[in-house]
Design a protein around this motif. Structure first.
Motif, PDB file in Angstrom:
ATOM      1  N   UNK A 110       0.856  -1.175   0.000  1.00  6.02           N
ATOM      2  CA  UNK A 110       0.000   0.000   0.000  1.00  6.02           C
ATOM      3  C   UNK A 110       0.896   1.229   0.000  1.00  6.02           C
ATOM      4  N   UNK A 111       0.335   2.348  -0.442  1.00  2.00           N
ATOM      5  CA  UNK A 111       1.134   3.555  -0.645  1.00  2.00           C
ATOM      6  C   UNK A 111       0.419   4.717   0.036  1.00  2.00           C
ATOM      7  N   UNK A 112       0.993   5.169   1.158  1.00  2.00           N
ATOM      8  CA  UNK A 112       0.338   6.197   1.968  1.00  2.00           C
ATOM      9  C   UNK A 112       0.793   7.590   1.546  1.00  2.00           C
ATOM     10  N   UNK A 113      -0.171   8.527   1.384  1.00  2.00           N
ATOM     11  CA  UNK A 113      -1.612   8.323   1.592  1.00  2.00           C
ATOM     12  C   UNK A 113      -2.288   7.786   0.340  1.00  2.00           C
ATOM     13  N   UNK A 114      -3.396   7.082   0.547  1.00  2.00           N
ATOM     14  CA  UNK A 114      -4.160   6.551  -0.567  1.00  2.00           C
ATOM     15  C   UNK A 114      -5.625   6.502  -0.175  1.00  2.00           C
ATOM     16  N   UNK A 115      -6.469   6.315  -1.162  1.00  3.68           N
ATOM     17  CA  UNK A 115      -7.888   6.110  -0.907  1.00  3.68           C
ATOM     18  C   UNK A 115      -8.037   4.873  -0.016  1.00  3.68           C
ATOM     19  N   UNK A 116      -8.899   4.972   0.996  1.00  5.33           N
ATOM     20  CA  UNK A 116      -9.077   3.833   1.896  1.00  5.33           C
ATOM     21  C   UNK A 116      -9.524   2.591   1.145  1.00  5.33           C
ATOM     22  N   UNK A 117     -10.264   2.773   0.055  1.00  4.55           N
ATOM     23  CA  UNK A 117     -10.715   1.624  -0.728  1.00  4.55           C
ATOM     24  C   UNK A 117      -9.540   0.841  -1.298  1.00  4.55           C
ATOM     25  N   UNK A 118      -8.465   1.542  -1.666  1.00  3.69           N
ATOM     26  CA  UNK A 118      -7.280   0.854  -2.185  1.00  3.69           C
ATOM     27  C   UNK A 118      -6.641  -0.002  -1.096  1.00  3.69           C
ATOM     28  N   UNK A 119      -6.602   0.531   0.124  1.00  5.61           N
ATOM     29  CA  UNK A 119      -6.035  -0.227   1.239  1.00  5.61           C
ATOM     30  C   UNK A 119      -6.902  -1.435   1.561  1.00  5.61           C
ATOM     31  N   UNK A 120      -8.214  -1.222   1.570  1.00  7.29           N
ATOM     32  CA  UNK A 120      -9.123  -2.328   1.852  1.00  7.29           C
ATOM     33  C   UNK A 120      -9.014  -3.428   0.804  1.00  7.29           C
ATOM     34  N   UNK A 121      -8.839  -3.030  -0.455  1.00  6.82           N
ATOM     35  CA  UNK A 121      -8.679  -4.022  -1.512  1.00  6.82           C
ATOM     36  C   UNK A 121      -7.395  -4.834  -1.327  1.00  6.82           C
ATOM     37  N   UNK A 122      -6.338  -4.171  -0.847  1.00  6.62           N
ATOM     38  CA  UNK A 122      -5.087  -4.892  -0.609  1.00  6.62           C
ATOM     39  C   UNK A 122      -5.288  -5.989   0.433  1.00  6.62           C
ATOM     40  N   UNK A 123      -6.011  -5.682   1.503  1.00  2.14           N
ATOM     41  CA  UNK A 123      -6.294  -6.698   2.513  1.00  2.14           C
ATOM     42  C   UNK A 123      -7.183  -7.804   1.940  1.00  2.14           C
ATOM     43  N   UNK A 124      -8.123  -7.417   1.081  1.00  4.84           N
ATOM     44  CA  UNK A 124      -8.992  -8.425   0.467  1.00  4.84           C
ATOM     45  C   UNK A 124      -8.194  -9.382  -0.396  1.00  4.84           C
ATOM     46  N   UNK A 125      -7.249  -8.841  -1.180  1.00  2.00           N
ATOM     47  CA  UNK A 125      -6.442  -9.715  -2.048  1.00  2.00           C
ATOM     48  C   UNK A 125      -5.647 -10.726  -1.230  1.00  2.00           C
ATOM     49  N   UNK A 126      -5.265 -10.316  -0.035  1.00  2.00           N
ATOM     50  CA  UNK A 126      -4.531 -11.226   0.845  1.00  2.00           C
ATOM     51  C   UNK A 126      -5.441 -12.247   1.509  1.00  2.00           C
ATOM     52  N   UNK A 127      -6.748 -11.977   1.493  1.00  2.00           N
ATOM     53  CA  UNK A 127      -7.686 -12.860   2.176  1.00  2.00           C
ATOM     54  C   UNK A 127      -7.773 -12.600   3.661  1.00  2.00           C
TER      55      UNK A 127
END
Length: 388
Positions: A203-220
């Motif tokens: 993840x790359x701070x700062x970023x849209x929270x949706x991008x961060x949430x998607x990163x966690x989703x991809x990890x499961x």
């Protein structure tokens, strides 16, 4: 740029990639996509580039398409043509292969002009090795390399020239089809490396929270608390800022750290990050609200770099305040030490002794406490995850 027409039910939206999460979400809502956690959608058309038209009339992962567009946006010179010719050579049609190809262009050399053997040799080495010595264009070795390359018979005719695939160079799969390789596209303050059950995302701070949430989703990962997040920082000019962000991450969580990073990026330009680092050392704070208040009020502070004592401060003060003038004839008689002491007494600043060596003070007759009291309203609670 990739322009795709996304279809949902009987609704259509033209979406330009690469794009932000906010833009992508807005476009999907235009065609009444209710579940924004869904990342796979039907592509009815590819307007540009035409070379990717094979992606139409199929379901495509829009996050993969966005990542591919970011990678393509970084292409330089003939790399885009090289990319498209390699696609045709390898018959690639899957997003995973396309993304990995952007990391493997050194395996495919495209020679457009074969009239100059030296140029052919230089272009081949530049593509396969990444660099060649400057001011070495007359070296006869390049012409020899060019002749050997053309005589090798490995060249494949294309509409844009000869394509030379290096069969001895392995095709590296940096993208595993699930988690994206590290790639900084937009300017950021920090890179976060997330690890969960042997998988890694970035993840790359700062970023849209949706991008961060998607990163966690991809990890499961169900929640960020189940993951380890390590921040890295490429700039040594703001070590104090970096250390405090690591504390915020550990004590207040990734979304609070991201919200604070957005505040810092909004109010502090890259040239002033060292000043912010010095102000944070001066204020001796560690919570996100106080850091945000200081960032928003950074212009209230003065920062004299590499100032070690009153005499240095006195000289710096005169040099940096146009209303003060001292004739050359009086310089030898002026008591800079006493003047610096008077300035210090009036402004109650602090000499810093660490990597932020210098002097910090408040300029406008306000107190540090006045500024920190504003921190109660500066940062709202980050929104809850949208779809983890």
């Amino acid at each position: 740029m990739i322009t795709a027409t996304v279809k949902h039910n009987d609704n259509y939206a033209d979406i330009e990639f690469p794009c932000s999460e906010a833009y992508l979400s807005a476009k999907l809502m235009e065609i009444h996509v209710d579940d924004l956690s869904s990342i796979t959608h039907y592509i009815s058309a590819i307007t540009e580039p035409k070379e990717l038209s094979f992606l139409k009339d199929r379901l495509v992962n829009l996050d993969e398409l966005n990542y591919l567009a970011k990678r393509m946006d970084s292409f330089f010179g003939d790399e885009e043509t090289q990319f498209f010719e390699a696609i045709k050579l390898e018959h690639f049609t899957e997003m995973k292969d396309l993304i990995n190809l952007t990391f493997n262009l050194d395996k495919y050399t495209l020679i457009k002009d074969v009239s100059d053997m030296g140029k052919v040799g230089r272009e081949y080495l530049l593509n396969t090795e990444g660099c060649i010595p400057a001011h070495d264009e007359d070296n006869p070795k390049y012409a020899q390399i060019g002749r050997e390359l053309l005589r090798s018979g490995r060249g494949i005719f294309t509409e844009h020239g000869l394509l030379f695939p290096d069969q001895n160079r392995p095709f590296e799969e940096l993208y595993n089809g699930k988690t994206f390789p590290a790639y900084i596209y937009n300017q950021c303050l920090f890179v976060g490396e997330i690890e969960y059950e042997g998988q890694t995302e970035f993840i790359y701070l700062p970023d849209d929270e949706r991008a961060i949430q998607k990163a966690f989703r991809r990890l499961g990962a169900e929640t960020p608390e189940n993951c380890s997040v390590i921040l890295t920082d490429s700039c040594s000019e703001h070590n104090k800022v970096f250390e405090l962000f690591k504390d915020i991450l550990n004590n207040e969580g990734i979304y609070k750290a991201n919200s604070l990073a957005q505040t810092v990026k909004t109010f502090v330009n890259p040239q002033d990050l060292k000043k912010l680092s010095a102000v944070l050392e001066y204020a001796d704070v560690s919570d996100s609200e106080s850091i945000a208040a200081l960032a928003e009020n950074l212009d209230t502070f003065g920062y004299a770099q590499e100032i070690n004592d009153y005499a240095d401060l006195g000289r710096w003060w005169i040099d940096n305040h146009d209303e003060l003038q001292l004739s050359i004839e009086l310089e030898d008689y002026f008591d800079y030490n006493q003047f610096g002491s008077d300035i210090h007494e009036e402004y109650s600043g602090t000499f810093l002794a660490n990597e932020n060596s210098g002097y910090v003070y408040i300029k406008y007759g306000r107190s540090l406490q006045d500024i920190l009291d504003l921190s109660l309203i500066h940062i709202s609670e980050p929104t809850r995850p949208l779809y983890i």
